[in-house]
Write a protein that holds these residues in place. Structure first.
Motif, mmCIF file in Angstrom:
data_model
loop_
_atom_site.group_PDB
_atom_site.id
_atom_site.type_symbol
_atom_site.label_atom_id
_atom_site.label_comp_id
_atom_site.label_asym_id
_atom_site.label_seq_id
_atom_site.Cartn_x
_atom_site.Cartn_y
_atom_site.Cartn_z
ATOM 1 N N GLN A 268 5.203 -0.812 -12.897
ATOM 2 C CA GLN A 268 4.585 -1.923 -13.414
ATOM 3 C C GLN A 268 4.807 -2.861 -12.300
ATOM 4 O O GLN A 268 5.887 -2.955 -11.998
ATOM 5 N N VAL B 230 1.150 1.950 -3.736
ATOM 6 C CA VAL B 230 0.065 1.678 -4.575
ATOM 7 C C VAL B 230 -0.343 3.026 -5.426
ATOM 8 O O VAL B 230 -0.785 2.765 -6.773
ATOM 9 N N ARG B 231 -0.237 4.321 -4.956
ATOM 10 C CA ARG B 231 -0.306 5.456 -5.833
ATOM 11 C C ARG B 231 0.386 5.176 -7.264
ATOM 12 O O ARG B 231 0.059 5.816 -8.330
ATOM 13 N N VAL C 167 1.808 2.773 -8.793
ATOM 14 C CA VAL C 167 1.159 1.570 -9.574
ATOM 15 C C VAL C 167 -0.002 2.132 -10.270
ATOM 16 O O VAL C 167 -0.274 2.047 -11.738
ATOM 17 N N GLU C 168 -0.828 2.922 -9.769
ATOM 18 C CA GLU C 168 -2.089 3.458 -10.140
ATOM 19 C C GLU C 168 -1.862 4.452 -11.140
ATOM 20 O O GLU C 168 -2.744 4.708 -12.236
ATOM 21 N N ALA C 169 -0.971 5.164 -10.835
ATOM 22 C CA ALA C 169 -0.614 6.364 -11.989
ATOM 23 C C ALA C 169 0.169 6.027 -13.068
ATOM 24 O O ALA C 169 0.740 6.658 -13.846
ATOM 25 N N GLY C 170 0.623 4.511 -13.250
ATOM 26 C CA GLY C 170 1.396 4.029 -14.291
ATOM 27 C C GLY C 170 2.810 4.352 -14.253
ATOM 28 O O GLY C 170 3.666 4.121 -15.102
ATOM 29 N N TYR D 284 8.680 -5.221 -9.004
ATOM 30 C CA TYR D 284 8.408 -3.941 -9.601
ATOM 31 C C TYR D 284 9.382 -3.344 -10.435
ATOM 32 O O TYR D 284 10.503 -3.706 -10.405
ATOM 33 N N SER E 144 0.921 -1.211 -0.089
ATOM 34 C CA SER E 144 0.022 0.159 0.171
ATOM 35 C C SER E 144 0.841 1.472 -0.002
ATOM 36 O O SER E 144 0.442 2.175 -0.273
#
Length: 64
Positions: A40, A31-32, A34-37, A51, A28
């Motif tokens: 990967q 996670v931001r 990963v979500e923002a691209g 990662y 966690s």
């Protein structure tokens, strides 16, 4: 995207080489990214997560 110091450090380390998390890593925390691209992920058969920085992640570091 404004990076926290933890996010910036993580991306800078990934820019040198991919990283595989230890079993107890708190995913966690990033996670931001990963979500923002910016990062990967790939779940390995062992259950660990690998990662790797993306071009968007490299751009985020360059932005300052």
């Amino acid at each position: 995207m404004t990076l926290t110091s933890l996010e910036r450090e993580f991306l800078q380390r990934l820019s040198a080489e991919p990283w595989t998390s230890p079993p107890l890593f708190d995913h966690s925390l990033i996670v931001r990214l990963v979500e923002a691209g910016c990062v990967q992920t790939e779940t390995l058969p062992s259950g660990s997560v690998q990662y790797e920085i993306t071009e968007a992640g490299r751009a985020a570091i360059a932005e300052g």
